[in-house]
Write a protein that holds these residues in place. Structure first.
Motif, PDB file in Angstrom:
ATOM      1  N   UNK A 111     152.313  25.826  -5.544  1.00 30.19           N
ATOM      2  CA  UNK A 111     151.901  27.279  -6.134  1.00 30.19           C
ATOM      3  C   UNK A 111     151.341  27.815  -4.807  1.00 30.19           C
ATOM      4  N   UNK A 112     152.270  28.267  -3.882  1.00 31.50           N
ATOM      5  CA  UNK A 112     151.957  28.477  -2.446  1.00 31.50           C
ATOM      6  C   UNK A 112     151.242  30.130  -2.732  1.00 31.50           C
ATOM      7  N   UNK A 113     151.464  30.670  -3.575  1.00 34.32           N
ATOM      8  CA  UNK A 113     150.607  32.033  -3.969  1.00 34.32           C
ATOM      9  C   UNK A 113     149.138  31.789  -4.298  1.00 34.32           C
ATOM     10  N   UNK A 114     148.916  30.760  -4.789  1.00 34.74           N
ATOM     11  CA  UNK A 114     147.602  30.263  -5.153  1.00 34.74           C
ATOM     12  C   UNK A 114     146.915  29.688  -3.676  1.00 34.74           C
ATOM     13  N   UNK A 115     147.836  28.963  -2.963  1.00 34.41           N
ATOM     14  CA  UNK A 115     147.091  28.594  -1.873  1.00 34.41           C
ATOM     15  C   UNK A 115     146.825  29.555  -0.793  1.00 34.41           C
ATOM     16  N   UNK A 116     147.655  30.487  -0.695  1.00 35.71           N
ATOM     17  CA  UNK A 116     147.233  31.585   0.144  1.00 35.71           C
ATOM     18  C   UNK A 116     146.187  32.428  -0.298  1.00 35.71           C
ATOM     19  N   UNK A 117     146.033  32.645  -1.553  1.00 39.27           N
ATOM     20  CA  UNK A 117     144.793  33.434  -1.911  1.00 39.27           C
ATOM     21  C   UNK A 117     143.486  32.546  -1.876  1.00 39.27           C
ATOM     22  N   UNK A 118     143.728  31.437  -2.146  1.00 39.04           N
ATOM     23  CA  UNK A 118     142.391  30.555  -1.844  1.00 39.04           C
ATOM     24  C   UNK A 118     142.116  30.618  -0.208  1.00 39.04           C
ATOM     25  N   UNK A 119     142.923  30.745   0.542  1.00 38.21           N
ATOM     26  CA  UNK A 119     142.442  30.608   2.208  1.00 38.21           C
ATOM     27  C   UNK A 119     142.065  32.257   2.335  1.00 38.21           C
ATOM     28  N   UNK A 120     142.515  33.105   1.851  1.00 42.17           N
ATOM     29  CA  UNK A 120     141.901  34.436   1.801  1.00 42.17           C
ATOM     30  C   UNK A 120     140.361  34.577   1.465  1.00 42.17           C
ATOM     31  N   UNK A 121     140.199  33.902  -0.174  1.00 44.69           N
ATOM     32  CA  UNK A 121     139.018  33.873  -0.314  1.00 44.69           C
ATOM     33  C   UNK A 121     137.795  33.115   0.550  1.00 44.69           C
ATOM     34  N   UNK A 122     138.474  31.924   0.899  1.00 42.55           N
ATOM     35  CA  UNK A 122     137.392  30.979   1.596  1.00 42.55           C
ATOM     36  C   UNK A 122     137.067  31.801   2.841  1.00 42.55           C
ATOM     37  N   UNK A 123     138.040  32.622   3.414  1.00 44.19           N
ATOM     38  CA  UNK A 123     137.854  33.288   4.743  1.00 44.19           C
ATOM     39  C   UNK A 123     136.761  34.403   4.742  1.00 44.19           C
ATOM     40  N   UNK A 124     136.538  35.040   3.357  1.00 39.61           N
ATOM     41  CA  UNK A 124     136.100  36.297   3.283  1.00 39.61           C
ATOM     42  C   UNK A 124     134.262  36.019   3.050  1.00 39.61           C
ATOM     43  N   UNK A 125     133.510  36.044   4.103  1.00 34.74           N
ATOM     44  CA  UNK A 125     132.037  35.656   4.033  1.00 34.74           C
ATOM     45  C   UNK A 125     131.433  36.415   3.288  1.00 34.74           C
ATOM     46  N   UNK A 126     131.546  37.692   3.080  1.00 37.09           N
ATOM     47  CA  UNK A 126     130.993  38.498   2.075  1.00 37.09           C
ATOM     48  C   UNK A 126     131.151  38.116   0.567  1.00 37.09           C
ATOM     49  N   UNK A 127     131.994  37.275   0.268  1.00 40.80           N
ATOM     50  CA  UNK A 127     132.174  36.788  -0.965  1.00 40.80           C
ATOM     51  C   UNK A 127     131.099  35.705  -1.335  1.00 40.80           C
ATOM     52  N   UNK A 128     130.659  34.997  -0.276  1.00 36.52           N
ATOM     53  CA  UNK A 128     129.826  33.913  -0.537  1.00 36.52           C
ATOM     54  C   UNK A 128     128.360  34.274  -0.097  1.00 36.52           C
ATOM     55  N   UNK A 129     128.089  35.059   0.944  1.00 33.17           N
ATOM     56  CA  UNK A 129     126.990  35.275   1.385  1.00 33.17           C
ATOM     57  C   UNK A 129     126.052  36.609   1.300  1.00 33.17           C
ATOM     58  N   UNK A 130     126.852  37.613   0.442  1.00 33.54           N
ATOM     59  CA  UNK A 130     126.504  39.120   0.328  1.00 33.54           C
ATOM     60  C   UNK A 130     125.171  38.864  -0.874  1.00 33.54           C
ATOM     61  N   UNK A 131     124.420  39.697  -0.881  1.00 33.00           N
ATOM     62  CA  UNK A 131     123.334  39.678  -1.957  1.00 33.00           C
ATOM     63  C   UNK A 131     123.911  39.628  -3.198  1.00 33.00           C
ATOM     64  N   UNK A 132     124.969  40.148  -3.720  1.00 34.75           N
ATOM     65  CA  UNK A 132     125.769  40.280  -4.800  1.00 34.75           C
ATOM     66  C   UNK A 132     126.135  39.088  -5.146  1.00 34.75           C
TER      67      UNK A 132
END
Length: 143
Positions: A111-132
């Motif tokens: 499922x390479x489409x999921x692999x790429x999306x996971x990479x994008x999510x994991x690189x997006x610091x705002x998703x992990x470290x923002x106040x929301x």
């Protein structure tokens, strides 16, 4: 949060965030992945190990038949990328299958489409470290 604590990321990076999965055509599903940040301990360890493995693979491939070198390099790169991405997955909703790094890597290879999306999510610091909230909103999905 002020002072030195505002810069600490390790706990949230290791915990990860839950993302929902969609089918390749965009149809939402009940399935999810718990995705860690690229700053997580598991990802950093896997990255270091894969650098070492790439060097070993390079030596092994150099000894291969010249006609097979390009294909061997491509397959080794594909597997290393899936293995590295698998280190980002802390859990999943597939209750019929244990969430091991090997099983996750095999899933991501198919499922390479999921692999790429996971990479994008994991690189997006705002998703992990923002106040929301780090989780995807109901309007976002993995497709």
């Amino acid at each position: 949060m002020t002072g030195i604590d505002a810069f600490k990321t390790r706990g949230k990076a290791n915990e990860g965030i839950r993302i929902t999965l969609s089918q390749p055509d965009g149809t939402p599903t009940e399935h999810w992945l718990q995705v860690r940040s690229v700053w997580s301990d598991d990802y950093q360890a896997a990255r270091s190990e894969l650098i070492r493995q790439a060097i070993e693979d390079g030596k092994r491939i150099a000894d291969a038949d010249p006609g097979e070198v390009a294909e061997l390099k491509h397959e080794a790169d594909r597997r290393r990328r899936a293995t590295l991405c698998a280190s980002l997955i802390a859990g999943w909703s597939f209750s019929d299958m244990e969430c091991t790094e090997e099983k996750v890597a095999e899933f991501l290879l198919e499922a390479p489409q999921i692999l790429r999306h996971v990479e994008q999510i994991a690189e997006d610091d705002r998703r992990f470290f923002s106040n929301g909230s780090g989780s995807l909103s109901s309007g976002e999905s993995l497709s």
